[in-house]
Structures are given as C-alpha cells and as structure tokens.
Write an enzyme that holds these catalytic residues in place. Structure first.
Site, PDB file in Angstrom:
ATOM      1  N   LYS A 164       0.722  -1.336  -0.143  1.00  0.00           N
ATOM      2  CA  LYS A 164       0.059   0.002   0.006  1.00  0.00           C
ATOM      3  C   LYS A 164       0.700   1.281   0.108  1.00  0.00           C
ATOM      4  O   LYS A 164       1.859   1.430   0.259  1.00  0.00           O
ATOM      5  CB  LYS A 164      -0.890   0.200   1.218  1.00  0.00           C
ATOM      6  N   ARG A 207      -3.387  -9.989   5.441  1.00  0.00           N
ATOM      7  CA  ARG A 207      -3.916 -10.093   3.892  1.00  0.00           C
ATOM      8  C   ARG A 207      -2.730  -9.505   2.979  1.00  0.00           C
ATOM      9  O   ARG A 207      -2.392  -8.265   3.262  1.00  0.00           O
ATOM     10  CB  ARG A 207      -5.039  -9.413   3.852  1.00  0.00           C
TER      11      ARG A 207
HETATM   12  C1  9MG Z   1     -10.311  -5.641  -0.385  1.00  0.00           C
HETATM   13  N1  9MG Z   1      -9.149  -5.194   0.580  1.00  0.00           N
HETATM   14  C2  9MG Z   1      -8.252  -4.379   0.093  1.00  0.00           C
HETATM   15  N2  9MG Z   1      -7.642  -3.936   1.453  1.00  0.00           N
HETATM   16  C3  9MG Z   1      -8.027  -4.607   2.304  1.00  0.00           C
HETATM   17  C4  9MG Z   1      -7.780  -4.778   3.733  1.00  0.00           C
HETATM   18  O1  9MG Z   1      -6.865  -3.765   4.154  1.00  0.00           O
HETATM   19  N3  9MG Z   1      -8.694  -5.572   4.503  1.00  0.00           N
HETATM   20  C5  9MG Z   1      -9.302  -6.127   4.067  1.00  0.00           C
HETATM   21  N4  9MG Z   1     -10.487  -6.723   4.791  1.00  0.00           N
HETATM   22  N5  9MG Z   1     -10.030  -6.151   2.756  1.00  0.00           N
HETATM   23  C6  9MG Z   1      -9.273  -5.178   1.861  1.00  0.00           C
END
Ligand code: 9MG
Length: 277
Positions: free
Chosen positions: A222, A256
């Site tokens: 990010k 994630r």
């Molecule tokens: C779809 N998506 C993109 N970034 C995310 C994040 O930080 N958390 C979750 N749960 N979904 C995300």
C-alpha cells in the site's frame, strides 16, 4: 482462539496468511494480471502451494478512481474463480460489498465474506445473518466510497473512532443473531486515512485487539509504505513484509498479502525466533 467459517474452523493460535486474488482490471498493484479466469485459477493454486492459509477473491478494485463494476460484472469475474478455489482445501473468502455476490458465493461453498464496507449496503448484513455459519471480516472505511475516501480524511482520534465503528458493526451483527465467533475485525489500512492515521493504527493496534475479536490487517504494497520508502508498488515487498511482521508482533491474527511465499517464510523465522505465537 478460533474463527468459525462455513466449512473450516480456523485456529488463530498462530498468525495466518490470507492470499489476495484480484480478478480486476485496475487494482493498484496487480490489476489486470489475473483478469482471465484461467490465470486467476492458476494464481489461487500457486498461493495455496506457497502456504496461504486462506484465499480472498475480489472483483471490485477499491483504488481511488477505479471504475465500479456492475453487480453482474462483479459476479461474472469472481464466481468461476471462487468455485475453483473452493476445491483447493483452504477457506475461501469473497471480497465484496454486494449482497447478490455474497449470496452466490456462499451458495457455492465460500467460507468467509470480506466486506470493506462492513455490511453497510442494504441487504448485506441479512445475507450473512441468514447463513448458518459463514465467517465475516468487518472492515473500517471512512465513508463508503473509495472514490472519495482519500479526500482530506480527518479524525479527532483515528484509533478511538475506528474502534467505535468496529464495535458498532460487531454489535449490529450480534443483534441480528450472528455468533461473534464468526467475526473478525479490520482497521482498514489505507481506507480513508492519511499515512499518519495508518501508523497510529499500527502503534495503537492493541486498542483494537481489546475488542476481543481477532484482527485482520492489510498493509501489503500500500501507498503509505511507498510514502515512507520512496518506492513504487513493484518495489514494496520488503516494506510489506516488515509491516506484516510488525502487525503480527503487535497481535494481529491474519495478514492479507499479495506475496504469500515471502510472508510465510518471514513468519516462520519470526516464530522460530520466539517473536510471534
Ligand atoms: C479488499 N481489501 C483491500 N484492502 C483490504 C484490507 O486492508 N482489509 C480487507 N479486509 N480487505 C481489503
């Protein structure tokens, strides 16, 4: 602690890795790479081989300025990939805010609904509450529109406000009859936050863990990492790994990520060194 999902009870006594599968033309890092269903299916298989504990499959880019697909477009992108992913032996999450896609995915055996809008769209909460056991990830976003969320986001106290939002969404779900054991919470790194807001959420992550539910976080590739290091999305692997480890060290249960193999290896060393559970 366990996370109850449709087909799997996920043991969160050690940190888990959720592999990202974007079936979108325009996601900020891998947009367009897995748009063809065959490529996306192969990507799912690869992430599982690399050690992903679960997969998260989405068809809507939440990058500011991205084109919002129609509901049918989103369903057509996601479902063929999700149906295949559900045969791979790991929990499968559908990344969507659309109740129609949630319902179709759950009917096809998906295990988890991951909603960046925390089930605020009409009908979404009812789909999850109407299912016997699916898991759900409730994420914080400032407002509900990725197109405008980054326009001068402001908070008095970002951590307190994100915490209150997550508590309220959890309460709404429990009031609708959903067992809290099905729910994980997510501060929504990058969703309507300045870099400083995101770092405050990292520094004070323990205040979110105090809510008593597992925490899922997504720092992978990010822009706040780019702001810190001066690097573009393609060169953010080291900073993404460092952020995942830092979040785990501060108690996050699920990370994630785009880069499953590298994250799994880093976590193995971190755990062997006695730094993570
Ligand atoms: C779809 N998506 C993109 N970034 C995310 C994040 O930080 N958390 C979750 N749960 N979904 C995300």
């Amino acid at each position: 602690m366990f996370w109850q999902t449709s087909r799997h009870s996920v043991d969160l006594s050690r940190p888990r890795v959720m592999g990202i599968v974007n079936v979108t033309p325009d996601s900020f890092f891998d947009g367009g790479r897995h748009l063809a269903s065959d490529a996306a299916r192969a990507h799912c298989e690869r992430l599982v081989q690399e050690g992903a504990d679960m997969l998260d499959i989405g068809g809507e880019s939440t990058r500011p300025g991205a084109h919002a697909p129609s509901v049918q477009e989103e369903i057509d992108r996601v479902m063929p990939v999700l149906e295949h992913a559900c045969t791979l032996g790991v929990p499968v999450s559908v990344d969507t805010s659309n109740p129609e896609l949630m319902r179709a995915a759950l009917n096809a055996q998906a295990d988890i609904v991951n909603d960046v809008r925390a089930l605020r769209r009409p009908g979404a909460l009812e789909v999850v509450a109407g299912h016997a056991s699916c898991g759900v990830c409730l994420m914080h976003m400032l407002g509900d529109d990725p197109a405008t969320m980054q326009q001068a986001p402001e908070y008095d106290d970002v951590v307190a406000q994100v915490r209150l939002f997550l508590q309220e969404r959890l309460d709404a779900l429990v009031r609708a009859g959903v067992d809290a054991a099905r729910v994980v919470l997510d501060p929504g790194i990058g969703f309507g936050k300045t870099p400083e807001h995101n770092w405050q959420l990292m520094h004070r992550q323990s205040e979110l863990i105090d809510l008593g539910r597992p925490l899922l976080v997504g720092w992978s590739r990010k822009s706040m990492l780019g702001r810190l290091t001066g690097r573009g999305p393609e060169a953010r692997l080291p900073s993404s790994i460092a952020a995942a480890l830092a979040a785990v060290q501060r108690g996050a249960h699920v990370v994630r990520v785009h880069d499953v193999a590298a994250t799994v290896d880093a976590l193995a060393v971190w755990r062997r060194a006695g730094l993570a559970p």
